[in-house]
Design a protein around this motif. Structure first.
Motif, PDB file in Angstrom:
ATOM      1  N   ASP A 114       7.931   7.778   8.343  1.00 25.11           N
ATOM      2  CA  ASP A 114       7.681   9.208   8.137  1.00 25.11           C
ATOM      3  C   ASP A 114       7.727   9.598   6.665  1.00 25.11           C
ATOM      4  O   ASP A 114       7.046  10.541   6.253  1.00 25.11           O
ATOM      5  N   PHE A 115       8.551   8.915   5.879  1.00 28.91           N
ATOM      6  CA  PHE A 115       8.499   9.116   4.423  1.00 28.91           C
ATOM      7  C   PHE A 115       9.125   7.935   3.714  1.00 28.91           C
ATOM      8  O   PHE A 115       9.803   7.100   4.308  1.00 28.91           O
ATOM      9  N   VAL A 116       8.835   7.859   2.420  1.00 24.69           N
ATOM     10  CA  VAL A 116       9.391   6.833   1.557  1.00 24.69           C
ATOM     11  C   VAL A 116      10.182   7.527   0.468  1.00 24.69           C
ATOM     12  O   VAL A 116       9.791   8.588  -0.025  1.00 24.69           O
ATOM     13  N   THR A 117      11.303   6.952   0.097  1.00 29.22           N
ATOM     14  CA  THR A 117      12.167   7.528  -0.928  1.00 29.22           C
ATOM     15  C   THR A 117      12.551   6.431  -1.902  1.00 29.22           C
ATOM     16  O   THR A 117      12.781   5.283  -1.500  1.00 29.22           O
ATOM     17  N   LYS A 162      10.401  11.353  -3.312  1.00 28.69           N
ATOM     18  CA  LYS A 162       9.925  11.061  -1.964  1.00 28.69           C
ATOM     19  C   LYS A 162       8.432  11.341  -1.827  1.00 28.69           C
ATOM     20  O   LYS A 162       7.907  12.248  -2.473  1.00 28.69           O
ATOM     21  N   VAL A 163       7.779  10.570  -0.975  1.00 28.36           N
ATOM     22  CA  VAL A 163       6.432  10.896  -0.496  1.00 28.36           C
ATOM     23  C   VAL A 163       6.525  11.008   1.017  1.00 28.36           C
ATOM     24  O   VAL A 163       6.964  10.075   1.693  1.00 28.36           O
ATOM     25  N   TYR A 164       6.142  12.184   1.542  1.00 21.99           N
ATOM     26  CA  TYR A 164       6.219  12.466   2.970  1.00 21.99           C
ATOM     27  C   TYR A 164       4.866  12.259   3.642  1.00 21.99           C
ATOM     28  O   TYR A 164       3.816  12.581   3.063  1.00 21.99           O
ATOM     29  N   ARG A 165       4.901  11.759   4.855  1.00 21.00           N
ATOM     30  CA  ARG A 165       3.711  11.829   5.684  1.00 21.00           C
ATOM     31  C   ARG A 165       3.497  13.297   6.020  1.00 21.00           C
ATOM     32  O   ARG A 165       4.385  13.959   6.548  1.00 21.00           O
ATOM     33  N   ARG A 166       2.354  13.819   5.695  1.00 14.20           N
ATOM     34  CA  ARG A 166       2.101  15.261   5.805  1.00 14.20           C
ATOM     35  C   ARG A 166       2.350  15.778   7.224  1.00 14.20           C
ATOM     36  O   ARG A 166       2.940  16.852   7.415  1.00 14.20           O
ATOM     37  N   SER A 167       1.906  15.048   8.234  1.00 16.24           N
ATOM     38  CA  SER A 167       2.081  15.491   9.620  1.00 16.24           C
ATOM     39  C   SER A 167       3.557  15.616   9.970  1.00 16.24           C
ATOM     40  O   SER A 167       3.958  16.539  10.693  1.00 16.24           O
ATOM     41  N   PHE A 169       6.119  16.220   7.755  1.00 15.76           N
ATOM     42  CA  PHE A 169       6.687  17.349   7.014  1.00 15.76           C
ATOM     43  C   PHE A 169       6.313  18.667   7.674  1.00 15.76           C
ATOM     44  O   PHE A 169       7.174  19.547   7.867  1.00 15.76           O
ATOM     45  N   ASP A 170       5.051  18.809   8.061  1.00 23.68           N
ATOM     46  CA  ASP A 170       4.600  20.054   8.682  1.00 23.68           C
ATOM     47  C   ASP A 170       5.283  20.290  10.016  1.00 23.68           C
ATOM     48  O   ASP A 170       5.726  21.409  10.330  1.00 23.68           O
ATOM     49  N   ALA A 171       5.395  19.241  10.832  1.00 21.81           N
ATOM     50  CA  ALA A 171       5.980  19.381  12.166  1.00 21.81           C
ATOM     51  C   ALA A 171       7.473  19.687  12.099  1.00 21.81           C
ATOM     52  O   ALA A 171       8.013  20.368  12.976  1.00 21.81           O
ATOM     53  N   ALA A 172       8.149  19.206  11.050  1.00 20.49           N
ATOM     54  CA  ALA A 172       9.594  19.435  10.927  1.00 20.49           C
ATOM     55  C   ALA A 172       9.909  20.914  10.768  1.00 20.49           C
ATOM     56  O   ALA A 172      10.949  21.397  11.244  1.00 20.49           O
TER      57      ALA A 172
END
Length: 343
Positions: A114-117, A162-167, A169-172
């Motif tokens: 879902d994301f990378v940090t 961090k780089v988030y998967r857009r879907s 981040f939006d759904a959260a």
């Protein structure tokens, strides 16, 4: 449509902005858009941003009245492309190494997390050094992990590494709180818990500036408001955890509270001892409220000096607190000298 959206809030950073934007433009991963949000700057920052937009079509500028960093990040998120795959944030006085986004996006493409940090370095005119707050959680690379499997990630609270998967981040549905400093944790910590998996990179992918001249950054502030807002940031994370009835969130809360007691609140101690009366009043009032919310029964298992400082805080015995803290600080320094062969 670019695969990655980069959001850069801007406020009175004319001294640093061009260097920041140059480092984004120089990324070896070039498939991105960069949304610059001028948050009512009163210096030449907006003009610098406009000049950059004019020469690089990947950059565009959004302007608003001053609302603060959290609001500017939220504005940037609202203005990114509808179909971009990934999302990241950059603070406008910082920089990135050239391969940062190539490494991070490539990792997400490989793992599906879902994301990378990633790790960070602090820097100033004298050079680069490890960021103390990032050493523990980024000791080693771990792909497809989770905060429950890597508890040190509870300290990974910065927004910009961090780089988030857009879907995801939006759904959260977790946006940055507005009107306070230290707005990173109320987003970063909940997203760690909500993620199915997270990629952790030990390689530094961000350069975090230590300002040496002019206005200090938020993390360098030493006034009472900084303390008040930092406590409020902790409370917002606790409120989010408490709002979830699932049993596992009780465990998450206990883990978060333990870290707050051992690592977060002690960051205030040196200013309580060396700062002014206003800071001490703010500390006693707001930290007492936080300690009571966590529960004084959780102080029992702490090490002696820390437990004593919290008991003195709750009793509003600040003179005794300062004496104990200075004695403890002297003792720790003496032990370090002995380990180093001193007397």
């Amino acid at each position: 449509m670019p695969r990655l959206s980069v959001v850069v809030p801007i406020y009175n950073v004319e001294r640093y902005l061009e260097e920041c934007l140059d480092s984004i433009a120089a990324q070896t991963f070039g498939d991105f858009e960069c949304v610059l949000v001028d948050d009512g700057s009163t210096d030449s920052s907006a003009a610098i941003a406009e000049a950059f937009v004019a020469k690089d079509p990947r950059f565009r500028l959004v302007q608003q009245e001053n609302k603060g960093l959290g609001a500017a990040r939220n504005t940037g998120w609202r203005h990114i492309g509808a179909d971009t795959e990934y999302l990241t944030f950059v603070d406008s006085d910082d920089t990135l190494p050239p391969n940062a986004y190539q490494l991070m996006v490539g990792t997400l493409d490989e793992t599906g997390s879902d994301f990378v940090t990633g790790n960070a370095l602090r820097f100033n005119s004298e050079g680069y050094s490890p960021s103390g707050v990032h050493i523990k959680p980024f000791k080693e690379t771990r792909l497809k992990t989770h905060i429950t499997a890597t508890p040190a990630l509870v300290t990974d609270r910065t927004a910009w590494n961090k780089v988030y998967r857009r879907s995801f981040f939006d759904a959260a549905g977790v946006l940055y709180p507005e009107g306070i400093l230290y707005e990173d944790a109320p987003v970063s910590v909940p997203l760690h818990f909500l993620a199915a998996s997270v990629d952790v990179l030990s390689e530094p992918i961000y350069h975090w500036r230590v300002r040496e001249t002019g206005e200090v950054s938020i993390t360098q502030m030493t006034d009472p408001r900084s303390l008040v807002d930092r406590v409020r940031s902790i409370e917002l994370v606790r409120e989010w955890l408490l709002a979830h009835p699932e049993p596992e969130y009780r465990d998450y809360l206990r883990s978060y509270d333990a870290n707050t007691l051992v690592e977060e609140i002690p960051k205030f101690f040196w200013l309580v001892a060396d700062g002014d009366a206003a800071y001490r009043v703010a500390y006693q009032q707001h930290v007492t409220r936080l300690l009571q919310a966590i529960g004084t029964e959780h102080l029992t298992g702490l090490k002696g000096p820390l437990r004593i400082k919290y008991r003195l805080t709750l009793a509003n015995r600040m003179r005794a607190f300062i004496a104990v803290h200075r004695l403890h600080r002297f003792y720790v320094a003496a032990r370090r000298r002995l380990r180093g062969g001193g007397r």
